[in-house]
Design a protein around this motif. Structure first.
Motif, mmCIF file in Angstrom:
data_model
loop_
_atom_site.group_PDB
_atom_site.id
_atom_site.type_symbol
_atom_site.label_atom_id
_atom_site.label_comp_id
_atom_site.label_asym_id
_atom_site.label_seq_id
_atom_site.Cartn_x
_atom_site.Cartn_y
_atom_site.Cartn_z
ATOM 1 N N PRO A 1 19.018 9.642 0.623
ATOM 2 C CA PRO A 1 18.922 11.088 0.669
ATOM 3 C C PRO A 1 18.196 11.898 -0.242
ATOM 4 O O PRO A 1 18.021 13.046 -0.063
ATOM 5 C CB PRO A 1 20.511 11.425 0.336
ATOM 6 N N PHE A 2 17.454 11.250 -1.266
ATOM 7 C CA PHE A 2 16.655 11.972 -2.198
ATOM 8 C C PHE A 2 15.042 11.724 -1.752
ATOM 9 O O PHE A 2 14.284 12.063 -2.737
ATOM 10 C CB PHE A 2 16.996 11.440 -3.521
ATOM 11 N N GLU A 3 14.790 11.017 -0.707
ATOM 12 C CA GLU A 3 13.440 10.512 -0.443
ATOM 13 C C GLU A 3 12.664 12.000 0.355
ATOM 14 O O GLU A 3 13.202 12.273 1.301
ATOM 15 C CB GLU A 3 13.311 9.398 0.210
ATOM 16 N N ASP A 4 11.660 12.466 -0.103
ATOM 17 C CA ASP A 4 10.894 13.345 0.483
ATOM 18 C C ASP A 4 10.100 13.052 1.558
ATOM 19 O O ASP A 4 9.919 13.624 2.626
ATOM 20 C CB ASP A 4 10.150 14.388 -0.573
ATOM 21 N N ASN A 5 9.543 11.842 1.538
ATOM 22 C CA ASN A 5 8.709 11.384 2.689
ATOM 23 C C ASN A 5 9.527 11.010 3.959
ATOM 24 O O ASN A 5 10.721 10.809 3.830
ATOM 25 C CB ASN A 5 7.982 9.915 2.211
ATOM 26 N N THR A 6 8.864 10.925 4.994
ATOM 27 C CA THR A 6 9.735 10.804 6.198
ATOM 28 C C THR A 6 9.356 9.471 7.003
ATOM 29 O O THR A 6 9.782 9.027 8.041
ATOM 30 C CB THR A 6 9.503 12.005 7.293
ATOM 31 N N ASN A 7 8.452 8.692 6.351
ATOM 32 C CA ASN A 7 8.075 7.619 7.005
ATOM 33 C C ASN A 7 7.432 6.694 5.948
ATOM 34 O O ASN A 7 6.769 7.074 4.972
ATOM 35 C CB ASN A 7 6.882 7.739 8.081
ATOM 36 N N LEU A 8 7.763 5.187 5.834
ATOM 37 C CA LEU A 8 7.190 4.364 5.094
ATOM 38 C C LEU A 8 5.658 4.281 4.743
ATOM 39 O O LEU A 8 5.359 4.047 3.441
ATOM 40 C CB LEU A 8 7.812 2.737 5.093
ATOM 41 N N LYS A 9 5.037 4.676 5.858
ATOM 42 C CA LYS A 9 3.549 4.465 5.694
ATOM 43 C C LYS A 9 3.072 5.724 4.719
ATOM 44 O O LYS A 9 1.786 5.538 4.294
ATOM 45 C CB LYS A 9 2.993 4.548 7.183
ATOM 46 N N GLN A 10 3.929 6.484 4.564
ATOM 47 C CA GLN A 10 3.322 7.587 3.499
ATOM 48 C C GLN A 10 3.530 7.275 2.175
ATOM 49 O O GLN A 10 3.190 8.010 1.124
ATOM 50 C CB GLN A 10 4.263 8.795 3.700
ATOM 51 N N MET A 11 4.205 6.159 1.805
ATOM 52 C CA MET A 11 4.446 5.451 0.651
ATOM 53 C C MET A 11 3.333 4.517 0.106
ATOM 54 O O MET A 11 3.085 3.817 1.031
ATOM 55 C CB MET A 11 5.763 4.974 0.253
ATOM 56 N N ALA A 12 2.809 4.303 -0.959
ATOM 57 C CA ALA A 12 1.986 3.604 -1.616
ATOM 58 C C ALA A 12 2.100 2.160 -1.353
ATOM 59 O O ALA A 12 1.337 1.138 -1.068
ATOM 60 C CB ALA A 12 1.413 3.721 -2.780
ATOM 61 N N GLU A 13 3.426 1.718 -1.195
ATOM 62 C CA GLU A 13 3.788 0.317 -1.102
ATOM 63 C C GLU A 13 4.031 -0.076 0.254
ATOM 64 O O GLU A 13 3.707 -1.325 0.545
ATOM 65 C CB GLU A 13 5.233 0.195 -1.677
ATOM 66 N N TYR A 14 3.755 0.920 1.253
ATOM 67 C CA TYR A 14 3.969 0.436 2.644
ATOM 68 C C TYR A 14 3.054 1.304 3.476
ATOM 69 O O TYR A 14 3.198 1.931 4.443
ATOM 70 C CB TYR A 14 5.346 0.703 3.086
ATOM 71 N N PRO A 15 1.366 1.023 3.166
ATOM 72 C CA PRO A 15 0.656 2.046 3.807
ATOM 73 C C PRO A 15 0.457 1.685 5.464
ATOM 74 O O PRO A 15 -0.147 2.518 6.055
ATOM 75 C CB PRO A 15 -0.577 1.484 3.001
ATOM 76 N N GLU A 16 1.014 0.342 5.641
ATOM 77 C CA GLU A 16 0.651 0.240 7.045
ATOM 78 C C GLU A 16 1.938 0.052 8.099
ATOM 79 O O GLU A 16 1.941 -0.460 9.228
ATOM 80 C CB GLU A 16 -0.234 -0.912 7.309
ATOM 81 N N ILE A 17 3.131 0.454 7.317
ATOM 82 C CA ILE A 17 4.245 0.221 8.049
ATOM 83 C C ILE A 17 4.831 1.611 8.437
ATOM 84 O O ILE A 17 5.466 2.387 7.670
ATOM 85 C CB ILE A 17 5.376 -0.310 6.996
ATOM 86 N N ASP A 18 5.014 1.540 9.837
ATOM 87 C CA ASP A 18 5.576 2.669 10.560
ATOM 88 C C ASP A 18 6.891 2.617 10.673
ATOM 89 O O ASP A 18 7.443 2.218 11.859
ATOM 90 C CB ASP A 18 4.651 2.876 11.822
#
Length: 262
Positions: A35-52
């Motif tokens: 509930p506190f994450e601003d990103n809407t997709n894992l690929k927006q995070m540095a740990e998961y750059p290729e995970i949609d």
């Protein structure tokens, strides 16, 4: 292919579970929840750059991806609400969050039976820890003098640990009731002798650098027996989590404890 959602994916256990699902051939990660994450997709995070994979902030929104299994590593209050929500929407929960009350477990089990949906709540997903509890239960038949020392990282919210409580419950089923310590002993500092569970003492240690450890210490006339399990890395829990995800989709009720699936 089992479609899985992970709630609490930013925590240490949740992150480990997320990576396990991504790497498992039989699983498809269809979403994560925080509930506190601003990103809407894992690929927006540095740990998961290729995970949609979508990130959800509201649990109601996860229904759009139709998960089969809900992995939950959150906090007790949230885990209870999440598990009830999952069951009501026929998503099989696999819950590693500890601290749920006995009343909550009974309610969730009854709710799962009414809709015939499987699920697993486990205080410990390490196979070695499950064996430790079973060995301790066997030993308690012969050694009623026993105390539990459980050691965890200093960010753990509940004490005693779910594993310690589960171990004590299992031992109490076969152990001759006996109150530990001298009848006239006095605590010079309150709590020095630990928590009391049907005459057995449980001691909780919280220190940085630790993961999850438990020692069951038995004493007898002229001898002692120590049964201990150590998790040195959170990856030790993932074999059990993966097993749970595979098994719960075949069940028609919630079960408590990984031993029920071994």
């Amino acid at each position: 292919m089992i479609k899985i959602l992970v709630a609490g994916f930013k925590g240490k256990m949740g992150a480990t579970a997320t990576k396990m699902v991504l790497e498992h051939d039989d699983f498809e990660l269809v979403g994560v929840l925080d509930p506190f994450e601003d990103n809407t997709n894992l690929k927006q995070m540095a740990e998961y750059p290729e995970i949609d994979v979508p990130i959800f902030k509201q649990k109601e929104d996860v229904l759009s991806v139709e998960p089969d299994v809900w992995i939950d590593f959150t906090i007790p209050k949230v885990a209870y609400e999440n598990t009830r929500f999952a069951i009501d929407h026929k998503i099989a929960p696999v819950v590693g969050t500890t601290g749920l009350t006995e009343e909550q477990l009974v309610e969730l089990t009854a709710r799962s039976e009414s809709v015939k949906i499987g699920g697993l709540i486990a205080p410990n997903f390490a196979v070695g820890a499950v064996l430790m509890m079973q060995f301790a239960q066997k030993a308690a038949e012969y050694f009623p003098d026993v105390e539990i020392i459980e050691l965890h990282h200093d960010n753990k919210l509940d004490a005693p640990s779910g594993t310690a409580i589960k171990t004590a419950e299992m031992m109490s089923e076969v152990r001759t009731h006996k109150k530990k310590g001298h009848p006239e002993e006095q605590e010079l500092i309150k709590g020095a002798r630990g928590a009391d569970f049907e005459g057995m003492k449980i001691h909780s240690v919280r220190l940085p650098g630790m993961i999850a450890h438990q020692q069951v210490q038995f004493g007898g006339v002229g001898e002692g027996l120590t049964i201990r399990h150590d998790s040195y890395d959170r990856s030790s829990f993932m074999t059990g989590v993966a097993l749970g995800c595979k098994k719960v989709v075949q069940l028609e009720k919630l079960v408590y404890g990984l031993e029920n699936l071994l």
